[in-house]
Design a protein around this motif. Structure first.
Motif, PDB file in Angstrom:
ATOM      1  N   THR A  43       0.791  -1.204  -0.019  1.00  0.00           N
ATOM      2  CA  THR A  43      -0.006   0.100   0.022  1.00  0.00           C
ATOM      3  C   THR A  43       0.938   1.306  -0.030  1.00  0.00           C
ATOM      4  OG1 THR A  43      -1.836  -1.177   1.182  1.00  0.00           O
ATOM      5  CG2 THR A  43      -1.950   1.178   1.177  1.00  0.00           C
ATOM      6  N   LEU A  44       1.925   1.286   1.041  1.00  0.00           N
ATOM      7  CA  LEU A  44       2.785   2.392   0.668  1.00  0.00           C
ATOM      8  C   LEU A  44       3.396   2.443  -0.688  1.00  0.00           C
ATOM      9  CD1 LEU A  44       3.766   4.651   3.163  1.00  0.00           C
ATOM     10  CD2 LEU A  44       6.000   2.937   3.454  1.00  0.00           C
ATOM     11  N   MET A  47       0.932   3.962  -2.750  1.00  0.00           N
ATOM     12  CA  MET A  47       0.612   5.346  -2.738  1.00  0.00           C
ATOM     13  C   MET A  47       1.944   6.416  -3.004  1.00  0.00           C
ATOM     14  SD  MET A  47      -1.722   5.236   0.653  1.00  0.00           S
ATOM     15  CE  MET A  47      -2.444   6.789   0.190  1.00  0.00           C
ATOM     16  N   ALA A  48       3.004   5.875  -2.786  1.00  0.00           N
ATOM     17  CA  ALA A  48       4.301   6.719  -3.115  1.00  0.00           C
ATOM     18  C   ALA A  48       4.415   6.875  -4.796  1.00  0.00           C
ATOM     19  CB  ALA A  48       5.426   5.931  -2.642  1.00  0.00           C
ATOM     20  N   LEU A  51       1.931  10.498  -5.564  1.00  0.00           N
ATOM     21  CA  LEU A  51       1.922  11.347  -4.444  1.00  0.00           C
ATOM     22  C   LEU A  51       1.058  12.642  -5.161  1.00  0.00           C
ATOM     23  CD1 LEU A  51       5.129  11.121  -2.487  1.00  0.00           C
ATOM     24  CD2 LEU A  51       2.675  10.442  -1.819  1.00  0.00           C
ATOM     25  N   ASN A  58      -2.125  12.258  -0.450  1.00  0.00           N
ATOM     26  CA  ASN A  58      -0.669  12.659   0.191  1.00  0.00           C
ATOM     27  C   ASN A  58      -0.663  12.814   1.764  1.00  0.00           C
ATOM     28  OD1 ASN A  58       2.148  13.162   0.005  1.00  0.00           O
ATOM     29  ND2 ASN A  58       1.643  15.407  -0.097  1.00  0.00           N
ATOM     30  N   TYR A  61      -0.976   9.139   2.887  1.00  0.00           N
ATOM     31  CA  TYR A  61       0.409   8.330   2.512  1.00  0.00           C
ATOM     32  C   TYR A  61       1.286   8.889   3.832  1.00  0.00           C
ATOM     33  CZ  TYR A  61       5.251   7.879   0.898  1.00  0.00           C
ATOM     34  OH  TYR A  61       6.386   7.639   0.871  1.00  0.00           O
ATOM     35  N   LYS A  62       1.491   9.877   4.103  1.00  0.00           N
ATOM     36  CA  LYS A  62       2.300  10.427   5.208  1.00  0.00           C
ATOM     37  C   LYS A  62       1.842   9.898   6.515  1.00  0.00           C
ATOM     38  CE  LYS A  62       3.670  14.857   3.121  1.00  0.00           C
ATOM     39  NZ  LYS A  62       3.786  16.280   3.397  1.00  0.00           N
ATOM     40  N   LYS A  65       3.184   6.169   6.473  1.00  0.00           N
ATOM     41  CA  LYS A  65       4.543   5.899   6.348  1.00  0.00           C
ATOM     42  C   LYS A  65       5.010   6.386   7.907  1.00  0.00           C
ATOM     43  CE  LYS A  65       8.669   8.215   4.517  1.00  0.00           C
ATOM     44  NZ  LYS A  65       9.071   9.521   3.949  1.00  0.00           N
ATOM     45  N   ILE A 124      -7.968   4.918   3.808  1.00  0.00           N
ATOM     46  CA  ILE A 124      -7.154   4.711   2.320  1.00  0.00           C
ATOM     47  C   ILE A 124      -8.257   4.095   1.472  1.00  0.00           C
ATOM     48  CG2 ILE A 124      -5.408   3.819   0.829  1.00  0.00           C
ATOM     49  CD1 ILE A 124      -3.614   4.363   3.662  1.00  0.00           C
TER      50      ILE A 124
END
Length: 156
Positions: A43-44, A47-48, A51, A58, A61-62, A65, A124
């Protein structure tokens, strides 16, 4: 990610932690933990790669993370480390030899890591579903966005 987190957070006698206490075996917990970490990393990474899509994407994502950094010591105790990019790696030997209390501290219903990943994962998923519905609404009966947006102007 969501199904692994949900099964780890399941309380009661049918939950993985209750079964492990009864049997003395943690294999199912370890399997679910691996699945959770792999889902998290996937997933990370997804999403990266996008962005610039939206401020909300975004933001999520942060949030995702940053989760491992809040549980760095507890994760390390069970063989999971986080890289600077937020992705996690598993020391399988250490994870498989972790005791039930350490696993429950990280992934169990009372532990914060599993709950936080599950919560952010749900947000998400909702965000992705909303985006998909928005994209789908752009397509008309002819199957393309162009005809829906501009077709009526030029088909006279």
């Amino acid at each position: 990610m969501k199904s692994a987190a949900t099964s780890l957070l399941n309380e009661g006698e049918k939950g993985v932690f209750a079964k492990a206490k009864e049997s003395g075996k943690t294999e199912e917990i370890v399997s679910k933990a691996k699945s959770l970490v792999n889902g998290y990393n996937s997933t990370l990474k997804t999403m990266a790669s996008d962005l610039s899509a939206s401020k909300l994407g975004n933001f999520y994502y942060k949030q995702l993370k940053d989760v491992p950094s809040s549980y760095k010591e507890a994760l390390a105790d069970v063989g999971i480390t986080a890289g600077k990019d937020g992705s996690m790696t598993i020391d399988e030997t250490k994870l498989e030899s972790a005791d039930l209390d350490a696993l429950q501290k990280v992934f169990g219903p009372q532990g914060g890591f599993g709950k936080r990943v599950s919560y952010i994962g749900e947000r998400i998923a909702d965000y992705a579903q909303s985006n998909q519905q928005n994209v789908n609404s752009l397509y008309g009966s002819r199957g393309n966005a162009y005809s829906t947006l501009f077709g009526s102007r030029f088909n006279r």
